[in-house]
Design an enzyme around this catalytic site. Structure first.
Site, mmCIF file in Angstrom:
data_model
loop_
_atom_site.group_PDB
_atom_site.id
_atom_site.type_symbol
_atom_site.label_atom_id
_atom_site.label_comp_id
_atom_site.label_asym_id
_atom_site.label_seq_id
_atom_site.Cartn_x
_atom_site.Cartn_y
_atom_site.Cartn_z
ATOM 1 N N GLY A 69 54.510 36.664 31.654
ATOM 2 C CA GLY A 69 53.507 37.223 30.744
ATOM 3 C C GLY A 69 53.153 38.666 31.018
ATOM 4 N N GLN A 70 53.865 39.307 31.960
ATOM 5 C CA GLN A 70 53.540 40.718 32.233
ATOM 6 C C GLN A 70 54.023 41.598 31.083
ATOM 7 O OE1 GLN A 70 55.113 42.364 35.916
ATOM 8 N NE2 GLN A 70 53.812 44.177 35.780
ATOM 9 N N ASP A 102 39.398 44.479 29.522
ATOM 10 C CA ASP A 102 40.642 44.247 28.789
ATOM 11 C C ASP A 102 40.391 44.447 27.294
ATOM 12 O OD1 ASP A 102 43.465 42.522 29.552
ATOM 13 O OD2 ASP A 102 42.908 42.698 27.437
ATOM 14 N N ILE A 103 41.315 45.128 26.640
ATOM 15 C CA ILE A 103 41.160 45.457 25.217
ATOM 16 C C ILE A 103 41.248 44.217 24.318
ATOM 17 C CG2 ILE A 103 43.592 45.896 24.599
ATOM 18 C CD1 ILE A 103 42.565 48.557 23.318
ATOM 19 N N HIS A 123 48.299 45.005 37.923
ATOM 20 C CA HIS A 123 46.896 44.843 37.535
ATOM 21 C C HIS A 123 46.438 43.433 37.826
ATOM 22 C CE1 HIS A 123 49.581 44.173 34.097
ATOM 23 N NE2 HIS A 123 48.748 43.196 33.746
ATOM 24 N N ASN A 174 50.221 38.817 36.744
ATOM 25 C CA ASN A 174 51.486 38.418 36.131
ATOM 26 C C ASN A 174 52.604 39.271 36.713
ATOM 27 O OD1 ASN A 174 50.364 36.440 34.410
ATOM 28 N ND2 ASN A 174 49.742 38.012 32.944
ATOM 29 N N HIS A 188 43.910 40.636 36.648
ATOM 30 C CA HIS A 188 42.991 40.165 35.612
ATOM 31 C C HIS A 188 41.866 39.392 36.298
ATOM 32 C CE1 HIS A 188 45.787 40.397 32.001
ATOM 33 N NE2 HIS A 188 46.692 40.343 32.955
HETATM 34 P P1 AMP Z 1 49.730 41.595 31.319
HETATM 35 O O1 AMP Z 1 50.097 40.811 30.092
HETATM 36 O O2 AMP Z 1 49.443 40.750 32.533
HETATM 37 O O3 AMP Z 1 50.724 42.697 31.601
HETATM 38 O O4 AMP Z 1 48.335 42.261 31.002
HETATM 39 C C1 AMP Z 1 48.190 43.472 30.340
HETATM 40 C C2 AMP Z 1 46.814 43.462 29.783
HETATM 41 O O5 AMP Z 1 46.477 44.784 29.418
HETATM 42 C C3 AMP Z 1 46.630 42.605 28.527
HETATM 43 O O6 AMP Z 1 45.650 41.597 28.758
HETATM 44 C C4 AMP Z 1 46.205 43.606 27.457
HETATM 45 O O7 AMP Z 1 45.261 43.079 26.563
HETATM 46 C C5 AMP Z 1 45.640 44.729 28.296
HETATM 47 N N1 AMP Z 1 45.667 46.041 27.664
HETATM 48 C C6 AMP Z 1 46.678 46.634 26.989
HETATM 49 N N2 AMP Z 1 46.343 47.857 26.577
HETATM 50 C C7 AMP Z 1 45.074 48.059 27.004
HETATM 51 C C8 AMP Z 1 44.153 49.137 26.896
HETATM 52 N N3 AMP Z 1 44.473 50.274 26.245
HETATM 53 N N4 AMP Z 1 42.923 49.004 27.437
HETATM 54 C C9 AMP Z 1 42.589 47.852 28.081
HETATM 55 N N5 AMP Z 1 43.418 46.810 28.238
HETATM 56 C C10 AMP Z 1 44.642 46.895 27.705
#
Ligand code: AMP
Length: 113
Positions: free
Chosen positions: A92-93, A31-32, A99, A86, A101
């Site tokens: 929180g999505q 995760d970024i 995906h 999520n 986590h």
């Molecule tokens: P959600 O909030 O459950 O939709 O999770 C989306 C997740 O994607 C968040 O934890 C972000 O930090 C992560 N995210 C967004 N852009 C990127 C990216 N380019 N590379 C890796 N993770 C990312």
């Protein structure tokens, strides 16, 4: 597969990711914005918008996410971790490509905020 989907772009290699695992069906990457010392995502290469959009034909694929996530967690040195999906903005999505986590490496409080 929508052109605008961030995770589809990562799958296609149009956006870089710190990849931890890849096969023909699944991708795992860090995760970024990590919320724990170990925080990575497991996604199917098939575009599914979220948990509520999982179809009967996807059941095996979603089960594989759990198995692959556990294997990657072990490789990352954690055997205890939290799994989060999520579903919807209120939950929180923020990325509408399903995906999983996986978070670990510290004590995680419950319930989440
Ligand atoms: P959600 O909030 O459950 O939709 O999770 C989306 C997740 O994607 C968040 O934890 C972000 O930090 C992560 N995210 C967004 N852009 C990127 C990216 N380019 N590379 C890796 N993770 C990312």
């Amino acid at each position: 597969m929508p052109d605008t989907c961030l995770f589809c772009k990562i799958i296609k290699g149009e956006i870089p990711s710190d990849t931890l695992y890849e096969d023909d069906q699944l991708l795992a990457f860090r995760d970024i914005a990590p919320a724990a010392p170990i925080h990575f995502l497991v996604i199917p290469k098939k575009h599914i918008s979220g948990p509520s959009a999982v179809a009967e034909e996807d059941e095996q694929l979603i089960g594989r996410m759990m198995r692959v996530g556990s294997k990657v967690a072990k490789k990352e040195g954690i055997e205890q971790f939290r799994v989060v999906f999520n579903n919807g903005e209120e939950a929180g999505q923020t990325v509408f490509h399903i995906h999983m986590h996986i978070l670990g490496g510290r004590n995680l409080s419950w319930p989440p905020g």
